[in-house]
Scaffold this motif. Structure first.
Motif, PDB file in Angstrom:
ATOM      1  N   GLN A  95      37.283  33.974  34.904  1.00  0.00           N
ATOM      2  CA  GLN A  95      38.610  34.182  35.487  1.00  0.00           C
ATOM      3  C   GLN A  95      39.609  34.559  34.403  1.00  0.00           C
ATOM      4  OE1 GLN A  95      38.024  33.987  38.895  1.00  0.00           O
ATOM      5  NE2 GLN A  95      36.105  33.242  38.076  1.00  0.00           N
ATOM      6  N   CYS A 151      41.300  38.376  33.695  1.00  0.00           N
ATOM      7  CA  CYS A 151      42.733  38.417  34.007  1.00  0.00           C
ATOM      8  C   CYS A 151      43.593  38.636  32.762  1.00  0.00           C
ATOM      9  CB  CYS A 151      43.150  37.147  34.735  1.00  0.00           C
ATOM     10  SG  CYS A 151      42.482  37.067  36.415  1.00  0.00           S
ATOM     11  N   LEU A 174      38.439  39.641  41.804  1.00  0.00           N
ATOM     12  CA  LEU A 174      39.057  39.835  40.485  1.00  0.00           C
ATOM     13  C   LEU A 174      39.434  41.293  40.234  1.00  0.00           C
ATOM     14  CD1 LEU A 174      36.973  37.363  38.324  1.00  0.00           C
ATOM     15  CD2 LEU A 174      39.422  37.259  38.786  1.00  0.00           C
ATOM     16  N   VAL A 219      42.713  41.656  41.936  1.00  0.00           N
ATOM     17  CA  VAL A 219      43.728  40.951  41.138  1.00  0.00           C
ATOM     18  C   VAL A 219      44.127  41.824  39.948  1.00  0.00           C
ATOM     19  CG1 VAL A 219      44.105  38.975  39.601  1.00  0.00           C
ATOM     20  CG2 VAL A 219      43.082  38.620  41.850  1.00  0.00           C
ATOM     21  N   GLN A 220      43.152  42.427  39.286  1.00  0.00           N
ATOM     22  CA  GLN A 220      43.457  43.310  38.153  1.00  0.00           C
ATOM     23  C   GLN A 220      44.316  44.491  38.601  1.00  0.00           C
ATOM     24  OE1 GLN A 220      39.733  44.517  36.429  1.00  0.00           O
ATOM     25  NE2 GLN A 220      39.400  42.558  35.422  1.00  0.00           N
ATOM     26  N   TYR A 265      47.953  42.779  40.007  1.00  0.00           N
ATOM     27  CA  TYR A 265      48.724  41.735  39.326  1.00  0.00           C
ATOM     28  C   TYR A 265      48.630  41.704  37.800  1.00  0.00           C
ATOM     29  CZ  TYR A 265      48.963  39.961  44.073  1.00  0.00           C
ATOM     30  OH  TYR A 265      49.174  39.843  45.411  1.00  0.00           O
ATOM     31  N   ILE A 266      47.662  42.366  37.205  1.00  0.00           N
ATOM     32  CA  ILE A 266      47.463  42.272  35.761  1.00  0.00           C
ATOM     33  C   ILE A 266      47.951  43.561  35.097  1.00  0.00           C
ATOM     34  CG2 ILE A 266      45.807  41.818  33.905  1.00  0.00           C
ATOM     35  CD1 ILE A 266      46.039  39.531  35.960  1.00  0.00           C
TER      36      ILE A 266
END
Length: 131
Positions: free
Chosen positions: A20, A24, A89, A92-93, A96-97
């Motif tokens: 994680q 991230c 993930l 998310v990348q 949000y990243i």
């Protein structure tokens, strides 16, 4: 030694959290090297991370007798969890990243790693039970 390491969920939980955190990290925290990109080292890393995710959880579950007679079922659940984690993930990348993006090939590498972990664990535990 493996029996001692996997008596508690410390190793698989650590491995899960490590994935994680690593996936991230902002893009600026990841070293850029053209020769590493040429050999697609990041895909190899994804295979190792997600294969390790399945194997470490399988070792813990087996050590604590969660498998009983449902080896395939538990390994399939681990494979699906690991693959779903990789897909999540990637999103998310993407959203949000900073300086990270969605990569379908990363998802494929995650799934290949999880499948390799599934196969390794299935063969390893099947053989150890038949002895």
């Amino acid at each position: 030694m493996l029996k001692f390491l996997f008596k508690t969920p410390v190793v698989p939980v650590f491995w899960t959290l490590m994935i994680q955190v690593l996936l991230c990290l902002p893009g600026s925290a990841i070293p850029q090297s053209s020769w590493l990109d040429a050999i697609h080292i990041d895909k190899i890393v994804h295979v190792i991370l997600f294969g390790g995710l399945v194997v470490t959880w399988a070792l813990f579950l087996n050590r604590n007798r969660f498998f009983s007679n449902q080896l395939t079922k538990f390994l399939l659940i681990l494979f699906l969890f690991s693959t779903a984690n990789g897909i999540l993930l990637e999103f998310v990348q993407k959203y949000y990243i900073p300086n990270r993006s969605f990569d379908l090939y990363d998802i494929m590498a995650d799934a290949c790693g999880a499948a390799a972990g599934f196969l390794f664990s299935f063969i390893y535990f099947s053989k150890s039970r038949s002895i």
